[in-house]
Design a protein around this motif. Structure first.
Motif, PDB file in Angstrom:
ATOM      1  N   ASP A   1       0.838  -1.209   0.000  1.00  0.00           N
ATOM      2  CA  ASP A   1       0.000   0.000   0.000  1.00  0.00           C
ATOM      3  C   ASP A   1       0.873   1.260   0.000  1.00  0.00           C
ATOM      4  N   ALA A   2       1.904   1.263   0.830  1.00  0.00           N
ATOM      5  CA  ALA A   2       2.794   2.427   0.905  1.00  0.00           C
ATOM      6  C   ALA A   2       3.517   2.640  -0.426  1.00  0.00           C
ATOM      7  N   GLU A   3       3.955   1.550  -1.045  1.00  0.00           N
ATOM      8  CA  GLU A   3       4.620   1.655  -2.339  1.00  0.00           C
ATOM      9  C   GLU A   3       3.672   2.189  -3.412  1.00  0.00           C
ATOM     10  N   SER A   4       2.437   1.730  -3.382  1.00  0.00           N
ATOM     11  CA  SER A   4       1.442   2.227  -4.337  1.00  0.00           C
ATOM     12  C   SER A   4       1.231   3.721  -4.173  1.00  0.00           C
ATOM     13  N   GLU A   5       1.113   4.156  -2.939  1.00  0.00           N
ATOM     14  CA  GLU A   5       0.929   5.589  -2.685  1.00  0.00           C
ATOM     15  C   GLU A   5       2.139   6.385  -3.160  1.00  0.00           C
ATOM     16  N   CYS A   6       3.309   5.859  -2.914  1.00  0.00           N
ATOM     17  CA  CYS A   6       4.536   6.526  -3.361  1.00  0.00           C
ATOM     18  C   CYS A   6       4.546   6.619  -4.888  1.00  0.00           C
ATOM     19  N   CYS A   7       4.232   5.533  -5.565  1.00  0.00           N
ATOM     20  CA  CYS A   7       4.194   5.525  -7.028  1.00  0.00           C
ATOM     21  C   CYS A   7       3.159   6.508  -7.552  1.00  0.00           C
ATOM     22  N   ASN A   8       1.996   6.536  -6.924  1.00  0.00           N
ATOM     23  CA  ASN A   8       0.949   7.481  -7.343  1.00  0.00           C
ATOM     24  C   ASN A   8       1.431   8.924  -7.183  1.00  0.00           C
ATOM     25  N   GLY A   9       2.099   9.202  -6.084  1.00  0.00           N
ATOM     26  CA  GLY A   9       2.610  10.544  -5.855  1.00  0.00           C
ATOM     27  C   GLY A   9       3.674  10.940  -6.862  1.00  0.00           C
ATOM     28  N   LEU A  10       4.582  10.019  -7.145  1.00  0.00           N
ATOM     29  CA  LEU A  10       5.654  10.320  -8.099  1.00  0.00           C
ATOM     30  C   LEU A  10       5.102  10.597  -9.492  1.00  0.00           C
ATOM     31  N   ILE A  11       4.172   9.758  -9.922  1.00  0.00           N
ATOM     32  CA  ILE A  11       3.667   9.941 -11.288  1.00  0.00           C
ATOM     33  C   ILE A  11       2.778  11.174 -11.385  1.00  0.00           C
ATOM     34  N   SER A  12       2.087  11.505 -10.313  1.00  0.00           N
ATOM     35  CA  SER A  12       1.282  12.729 -10.309  1.00  0.00           C
ATOM     36  C   SER A  12       2.171  13.974 -10.357  1.00  0.00           C
ATOM     37  N   GLN A  13       3.251  13.955  -9.589  1.00  0.00           N
ATOM     38  CA  GLN A  13       4.197  15.078  -9.621  1.00  0.00           C
ATOM     39  C   GLN A  13       4.834  15.201 -10.999  1.00  0.00           C
TER      40      GLN A  13
ATOM     41  N   ALA B   1      10.891  19.461 -17.707  1.00  0.00           N
ATOM     42  CA  ALA B   1      11.011  18.165 -18.387  1.00  0.00           C
ATOM     43  C   ALA B   1      12.102  17.307 -17.738  1.00  0.00           C
ATOM     44  N   GLY B   2      13.218  17.924 -17.419  1.00  0.00           N
ATOM     45  CA  GLY B   2      14.304  17.186 -16.759  1.00  0.00           C
ATOM     46  C   GLY B   2      13.903  16.689 -15.380  1.00  0.00           C
ATOM     47  N   GLN B   3      13.198  17.537 -14.640  1.00  0.00           N
ATOM     48  CA  GLN B   3      12.728  17.138 -13.318  1.00  0.00           C
ATOM     49  C   GLN B   3      11.709  16.001 -13.427  1.00  0.00           C
ATOM     50  N   ALA B   4      10.835  16.103 -14.425  1.00  0.00           N
ATOM     51  CA  ALA B   4       9.842  15.045 -14.630  1.00  0.00           C
ATOM     52  C   ALA B   4      10.532  13.733 -14.984  1.00  0.00           C
ATOM     53  N   GLY B   5      11.547  13.821 -15.813  1.00  0.00           N
ATOM     54  CA  GLY B   5      12.287  12.616 -16.195  1.00  0.00           C
ATOM     55  C   GLY B   5      12.893  11.912 -14.992  1.00  0.00           C
ATOM     56  N   ALA B   6      13.443  12.682 -14.078  1.00  0.00           N
ATOM     57  CA  ALA B   6      14.027  12.094 -12.869  1.00  0.00           C
ATOM     58  C   ALA B   6      12.952  11.411 -12.022  1.00  0.00           C
ATOM     59  N   LEU B   7      11.800  12.067 -11.884  1.00  0.00           N
ATOM     60  CA  LEU B   7      10.704  11.455 -11.121  1.00  0.00           C
ATOM     61  C   LEU B   7      10.185  10.190 -11.797  1.00  0.00           C
TER      62      LEU B   7
ATOM     63  N   ARG C   1      11.877   8.141 -13.712  1.00  0.00           N
ATOM     64  CA  ARG C   1      12.859   7.056 -13.510  1.00  0.00           C
ATOM     65  C   ARG C   1      12.694   6.447 -12.124  1.00  0.00           C
ATOM     66  N   GLN C   2      12.507   7.314 -11.151  1.00  0.00           N
ATOM     67  CA  GLN C   2      12.285   6.834  -9.777  1.00  0.00           C
ATOM     68  C   GLN C   2      10.982   6.037  -9.706  1.00  0.00           C
ATOM     69  N   HIS C   3       9.935   6.534 -10.341  1.00  0.00           N
ATOM     70  CA  HIS C   3       8.644   5.836 -10.373  1.00  0.00           C
ATOM     71  C   HIS C   3       8.799   4.453 -10.990  1.00  0.00           C
ATOM     72  N   ARG C   4       9.499   4.393 -12.107  1.00  0.00           N
ATOM     73  CA  ARG C   4       9.682   3.116 -12.804  1.00  0.00           C
ATOM     74  C   ARG C   4      10.392   2.107 -11.903  1.00  0.00           C
ATOM     75  N   GLN C   5      11.401   2.562 -11.195  1.00  0.00           N
ATOM     76  CA  GLN C   5      12.145   1.671 -10.302  1.00  0.00           C
ATOM     77  C   GLN C   5      11.243   1.162  -9.181  1.00  0.00           C
ATOM     78  N   PHE C   6      10.502   2.065  -8.534  1.00  0.00           N
ATOM     79  CA  PHE C   6       9.587   1.656  -7.462  1.00  0.00           C
ATOM     80  C   PHE C   6       8.500   0.727  -7.984  1.00  0.00           C
ATOM     81  N   MET C   7       7.929   1.070  -9.139  1.00  0.00           N
ATOM     82  CA  MET C   7       6.839   0.265  -9.682  1.00  0.00           C
ATOM     83  C   MET C   7       7.325  -1.126 -10.075  1.00  0.00           C
ATOM     84  N   SER C   8       8.504  -1.209 -10.647  1.00  0.00           N
ATOM     85  CA  SER C   8       9.056  -2.521 -11.023  1.00  0.00           C
ATOM     86  C   SER C   8       9.269  -3.398  -9.790  1.00  0.00           C
ATOM     87  N   THR C   9       9.814  -2.818  -8.743  1.00  0.00           N
ATOM     88  CA  THR C   9      10.013  -3.551  -7.494  1.00  0.00           C
ATOM     89  C   THR C   9       8.676  -3.976  -6.904  1.00  0.00           C
TER      90      THR C   9
END
Length: 177
Positions: A85-97, A113-119, A121-129
C-alpha cells in the motif's frame, strides 16, 4: 487450486501490460531528434493517462476481494500489504508530480522536463520492485493463506470486474453503423 492459478495468470498478464506502458513512457521521454520538449511532454502525459486509467479501472479493482480476504490472516501478510500500500501511494505521488511537471514542460518550461524525467525514472524503479513483490511475495502469501473456496470467490470477483470493464469500454466506443 485452479482458481488461484487462473487469478494469478490474469494479474501477472496485467503486470506485463503495466511494464509495457512503463517502457513506452521511458521511450517517450528519451525521444530525440525532431521531437521537441513539448512533443515529448505531450506523449508522456498521454501514456501516463493510459497507465493511470489501466491501474485504476482495470488492475486494482481485480485485487480488492483477494486483498481484503488476506488482511488479518497473518502478521507477515499484513506487513506485506502495508508495504505494498505504501509503495502504491509513493508511485501514485511520483507519477502525479511528474505529470504536473510535464504539463509545465508542455507549456515551454524545459527545466520541468528534466525534473519530470528524474521522477519518472524513480517511479519506474519503485513500480518494477512493487510488481515483482506482488508476483512473488504476495503470490506466496495468497497461496499459503487462502482456501479453494476463497479463491473461487476471488475469481468470481475478477470475472465481474472484467465484465464491468467491457461494459465501460463499450459505452466509450463510438457507435458504428
Amino acid at each position: 487450486m485452479l482458481a488461484a492459478e487462473c487469478a494469478w495468470a490474469i494479474l501477472r498478464a496485467e503486470h506485463v501490460r503495466t511494464r509495457e506502458l512503463l517502457d513506452c513512457l521511458r521511450e517517450a521521454m528519451k525521444a530525440g531528434g525532431e521531437a521537441g520538449v513539448r512533443q515529448r511532454a505531450t506523449s508522456a502525459i498521454e501514456i501516463i493517462e493510459r497507465l493511470q486509467a489501466f491501474e485504476e479501472n482495470t488492475h486494482r479493482p481485480k485485487g480488492v476481494v483477494m486483498l481484503s480476504m488476506l488482511r488479518g490472516r497473518s502478521h507477515e501478510a499484513d506487513e506485506l500489504l502495508e508495504q505494498l500500500d505504501a509503495e502504491s501511494e509513493c508511485c501514485n505521488g511520483l507519477i502525479s508530480q511528474a505529470r504536473l511537471l510535464l504539463e509545465r514542460a508542455r507549456s515551454g518550461d524545459p527545466d520541468a522536463a528534466g525534473q519530470a524525467g528524474a521522477l519518472l525514472r524513480q517511479h519506474r524503479q519503485f513500480m518494477s520492485t512493487h510488481l515483482d513483490k506482488e508476483d512473488t511475495l504476495l503470490h506466496s502469501q495468497t497461496a499459503l493463506l487462502l482456501s479453494a473456496e476463497e479463491w473461487a470467490t476471488v475469481v468470481s470477483s475478477i470475472s465481474k470486474e472484467v465484465g464491468a470493464a467491457r461494459r465501460r469500454e463499450h459505452r466509450r466506443s463510438p457507435v458504428r453503423g
